[in-house]
Design an enzyme around this catalytic site. Structure first.
Site, PDB file in Angstrom:
ATOM      1  N   ASP A   1      66.739  32.568  26.081  1.00  0.00           N
ATOM      2  CA  ASP A   1      66.031  31.463  26.720  1.00  0.00           C
ATOM      3  C   ASP A   1      66.178  30.250  25.813  1.00  0.00           C
ATOM      4  O   ASP A   1      65.880  30.330  24.620  1.00  0.00           O
ATOM      5  CB  ASP A   1      64.545  31.824  26.887  1.00  0.00           C
ATOM      6  CG  ASP A   1      63.950  31.272  28.162  1.00  0.00           C
ATOM      7  OD1 ASP A   1      64.186  30.091  28.446  1.00  0.00           O
ATOM      8  OD2 ASP A   1      63.248  32.021  28.858  1.00  0.00           O
TER       9      ASP A   1
ATOM     10  N   ASP B   1      65.478  26.424  30.012  1.00  0.00           N
ATOM     11  CA  ASP B   1      64.136  26.089  30.476  1.00  0.00           C
ATOM     12  C   ASP B   1      64.043  24.629  30.947  1.00  0.00           C
ATOM     13  O   ASP B   1      64.469  23.718  30.217  1.00  0.00           O
ATOM     14  CB  ASP B   1      63.170  26.303  29.298  1.00  0.00           C
ATOM     15  CG  ASP B   1      61.721  26.281  29.701  1.00  0.00           C
ATOM     16  OD1 ASP B   1      61.300  27.195  30.409  1.00  0.00           O
ATOM     17  OD2 ASP B   1      61.008  25.345  29.285  1.00  0.00           O
TER      18      ASP B   1
ATOM     19  N   GLU C   1      67.119  26.178  34.677  1.00  0.00           N
ATOM     20  CA  GLU C   1      65.895  26.134  35.488  1.00  0.00           C
ATOM     21  C   GLU C   1      65.712  24.684  35.916  1.00  0.00           C
ATOM     22  O   GLU C   1      65.557  23.805  35.072  1.00  0.00           O
ATOM     23  CB  GLU C   1      64.695  26.613  34.663  1.00  0.00           C
ATOM     24  CG  GLU C   1      63.469  26.792  35.524  1.00  0.00           C
ATOM     25  CD  GLU C   1      62.162  26.790  34.726  1.00  0.00           C
ATOM     26  OE1 GLU C   1      61.180  27.329  35.231  1.00  0.00           O
ATOM     27  OE2 GLU C   1      62.116  26.224  33.619  1.00  0.00           O
TER      28      GLU C   1
ATOM     29  N   HIS D   1      58.518  35.488  35.214  1.00  0.00           N
ATOM     30  CA  HIS D   1      57.274  35.467  34.424  1.00  0.00           C
ATOM     31  C   HIS D   1      56.336  34.326  34.827  1.00  0.00           C
ATOM     32  O   HIS D   1      55.223  34.249  34.315  1.00  0.00           O
ATOM     33  CB  HIS D   1      57.624  35.352  32.947  1.00  0.00           C
ATOM     34  CG  HIS D   1      58.274  34.040  32.628  1.00  0.00           C
ATOM     35  ND1 HIS D   1      59.529  33.713  33.085  1.00  0.00           N
ATOM     36  CD2 HIS D   1      57.831  32.960  31.948  1.00  0.00           C
ATOM     37  CE1 HIS D   1      59.827  32.490  32.693  1.00  0.00           C
ATOM     38  NE2 HIS D   1      58.822  32.005  31.999  1.00  0.00           N
ATOM     39  N   ASP D   2      56.791  33.428  35.705  1.00  0.00           N
ATOM     40  CA  ASP D   2      55.966  32.297  36.136  1.00  0.00           C
ATOM     41  C   ASP D   2      55.422  32.483  37.547  1.00  0.00           C
ATOM     42  O   ASP D   2      54.751  31.586  38.074  1.00  0.00           O
ATOM     43  CB  ASP D   2      56.791  31.006  36.147  1.00  0.00           C
ATOM     44  CG  ASP D   2      57.146  30.539  34.748  1.00  0.00           C
ATOM     45  OD1 ASP D   2      56.396  30.850  33.809  1.00  0.00           O
ATOM     46  OD2 ASP D   2      58.187  29.866  34.610  1.00  0.00           O
TER      47      ASP D   2
HETATM   48  C1  NOJ Z   1      59.219  27.033  32.413  1.00  0.00           C
HETATM   49  C2  NOJ Z   1      58.915  28.372  31.833  1.00  0.00           C
HETATM   50  O1  NOJ Z   1      59.487  29.361  32.630  1.00  0.00           O
HETATM   51  C3  NOJ Z   1      57.412  28.473  31.727  1.00  0.00           C
HETATM   52  O2  NOJ Z   1      56.969  29.764  31.423  1.00  0.00           O
HETATM   53  C4  NOJ Z   1      56.974  27.478  30.696  1.00  0.00           C
HETATM   54  O3  NOJ Z   1      55.562  27.443  30.655  1.00  0.00           O
HETATM   55  C5  NOJ Z   1      57.472  26.070  31.000  1.00  0.00           C
HETATM   56  N1  NOJ Z   1      58.832  26.043  31.457  1.00  0.00           N
HETATM   57  C6  NOJ Z   1      57.388  25.211  29.773  1.00  0.00           C
HETATM   58  O4  NOJ Z   1      58.338  25.624  28.828  1.00  0.00           O
END
Ligand code: NOJ
Length: 561
Positions: A98, A206, A261, A335-336
């Protein structure tokens, strides 16, 4: 387009904190992951995306990095990482790191220097601005603009030492880097090179769409919260230039997998990000299908409802919009996000396994590289949170609190909203077996274990032919062996149906028809002409459906060749 190995691959995402603890401190770690690598190899996935494992004070569980070239203490040491990488490679698994470079932690040395004085050599590594003209720093409304943080409140924090604000699109402990400064880019690129030289196989980047901020940092249109959304920062003026620089200086020198992302990305931009000439990234994560159940006015942290035609329209948009221009990525959760079986399927004991298999079928037979989030392959579910105090996740805690304060949601709905939407639903520890703490730790787990681990666990799933795990293994094998599934063109059928998700894939004379029932009752679906009497390639019921009726949560794929 030249065929690439990562188009045929399936990626398995690990959230290290919640995967496997090896030393009894209640927190997952690298030796724990190494021990479980055979389980992942056995599933048939070939790439592991590791959520951040770097040194971090954990304000946002590792997405706030204080040293990019050191391992988080709770996770182990660099030797542990080297052992993990070696073992993964021996098992034929690649490791995708990541890369979190929109921001660092405020405890990173660069930021510690940057905040010391206005003329510190690291000052321009971050985005500092004066208070609004005529106002005193720290006063309400004195922030340089009206941007809101993704985690609630303003995106600016006043720093007494130098009398200026710094920008943080996420938490106050995640100051945004200034990518317009060439020194920042040099630092990031040399850090990436260091990891690649160590042997890692790629990066998940990210919020990479946010790194280039709009010229002049103008105010945006405020939402119900009073702040303008981060969306104004998506794909800023120099974004593609910076990614091309990253590509030519770093990525193009290695045979790697990259996925960006990209919240807020348009189709036109996406075609550029993941262009088939390979001048930027291999693929990206878009979010259109993740917002289709959002509630009016409150977005994610309100009472959400599934709208199947909307969900299908979002998937269809990306399947067809990228065709011929760029490679797609496929995911139901990470995970989000909440657990997909609870969100898009049905997590009751009667339908949990059937609907988890149905969702897997629907996703893995589309065009793009599929991502499996840890626990999805055994049908893990959202957690029945009992109190807001159990929630660790900074995003849902802050946003739910903010929405209550603004009168957008009712206090009494807060726990139900957490049960549906908190990121912690995905972060409860991996359920390995039915022993105490689900075999995750011998200590006290850092986050509550979902009580359904007694029946939903990897030990049971890996040993039972009818499990979600066994079905995912079959799906992954099927996808890998079929050019039609990897490369065939996608066409959505019956877009308005609120029961059935159906599509075809076509490659030369070969054609696949996939139909999934998203409901708990029988639903009718007509196969397109030519499919009468064809054999089922895969299905989640023991026997094939009779005629054109799909049973609750039934999924089938049939093929003409
Ligand atoms: C996206 C990540 O997937 C998330 O978990 C994170 O809180 C934010 N970006 C900030 O890095």
């Amino acid at each position: 387009m030249e065929k690439k190995w990562w188009q045929r691959s399936v990626v398995y995402q690990i959230y290290p904190r919640s995967f496997q603890d090896s030393n009894g401190d209640g927190i997952g770690d690298l030796p724990g992951i190494t021990k479980r690598l055979p389980y992942i190899a056995e599933l048939g996935t070939d790439v592991i995306w590791l959520s951040p494992i770097y040194a971090s004070p954990n304000d946002d569980n590792g997405y706030d990095i204080s040293n990019y070239q050191a391992i988080m203490k709770e996770f182990g040491t660099m030797e542990d990482f080297d052992a993990l990488l070696k073992k993964a490679h021996e098992l034929g698994l690649k490791i995708m790191m990541d890369l979190v470079v929109n921001h660092t932690s405020d405890e990173h040395d660069w930021f510690k220097e940057s905040r010391k004085s206005r003329d510190n050599p690291y000052r321009d590594y971050y985005i500092w601005r004066d208070p609004k003209e005529g106002m005193k720093g720290g006063e309400p409304g004195a922030e340089p603009n009206n941007w809101g943080s993704c985690f609630g409140g303003s995106a600016w924090k006043y720093d007494e030492t130098t009398g200026q604000y710094f920008l943080h699109l996420f938490s106050k402990k995640q100051p945004d880097l200034n990518w317009d400064n060439p020194k920042v880019r040099d630092e990031v690129f040399s850090m990436m090179t260091w990891w690649l030289d160590k042997g890692v196989d790629g990066f998940r980047m990210d919020v990479i769409s946010l790194i280039s901020k709009p010229e002049g940092l103008p105010d945006g249109t405020p939402s119900g919260t009073g702040y303008a959304s981060w969306e104004g920062c998506a794909t800023g003026p120099h974004l593609h230039e910076y990614l091309q620089e990253m590509n030519s200086r770093v990525l193009s020198k290695y045979d790697v997998i990259t996925v960006g992302e990209c919240p807020g990305v348009s189709m036109e931009q996406a075609r550029q990000y993941a262009n088939l000439e390979g001048t930027e990234l291999n693929m990206l994560f878009q979010f259109d299908h993740m917002v289709t159940d959002y509630a009016e006015g409150t977005g994610r942290y309100g009472l959400t409802t599934l709208d199947l035609p909307k969900l299908k329209a979002a998937m269809n948009k990306w399947e067809t919009g990228l065709e011929g221009y760029a490679w797609n990525s496929l995911y139901w959760d990470n995970h989000d996000q909440p657990r997909c079986v609870s969100r898009f399927g049905n997590d009751s004991s009667e339908y949990r396994e059937l609907s988890a298999k149905m969702l897997g079928t629907c996703l893995h037979l589309m065009k793009g590289t599929p991502y499996v989030y840890q626990g999805e392959e055994i049908g893990m579910t959202n957690c029945p949170w009992e109190s807001l105090d159990e929630i660790n996740d900074i995003e849902s805690s802050n946003n739910v609190r903010q929405n209550i304060e603004k009168g957008l949601i009712r206090q009494e709905d807060a726990i139900e909203i957490m049960r549906r939407q908190s990121r912690d639903n995905a972060r409860t520890p991996m359920q390995w077996d039915d022993t105490e703490n689900a075999g995750f730790t011998t200590g006290k787990p850092w986050l509550r274990i979902n009580p359904d681990y007694v029946t939903v666990n990897a030990k049971d799933a890996a040993n039972r032919d009818t499990s979600v795990y066994a079905y995912y293994r079959e799906l992954i094998k099927l996808r890998k062996s079929s050019d039609l599934i990897v490369y065939g063109e996608f066409e959505m059928l019956y877009p308005d149906s609120s029961e059935i998700f159906a599509y075809t894939r076509t490659l030369g004379d070969e054609k696949l028809f996939v139909a999934c029932n998203f409901t708990d009752h029988d639903a009718e679906v007509q196969a397109p002409d030519g499919f009468e009497g064809t054999e089922r390639v895969i299905g989640n019921y023991e026997d094939a459906p009779k005629g054109s009726v799909l049973r609750p949560y039934e999924a089938i794929a049939v093929k003409i060749c």
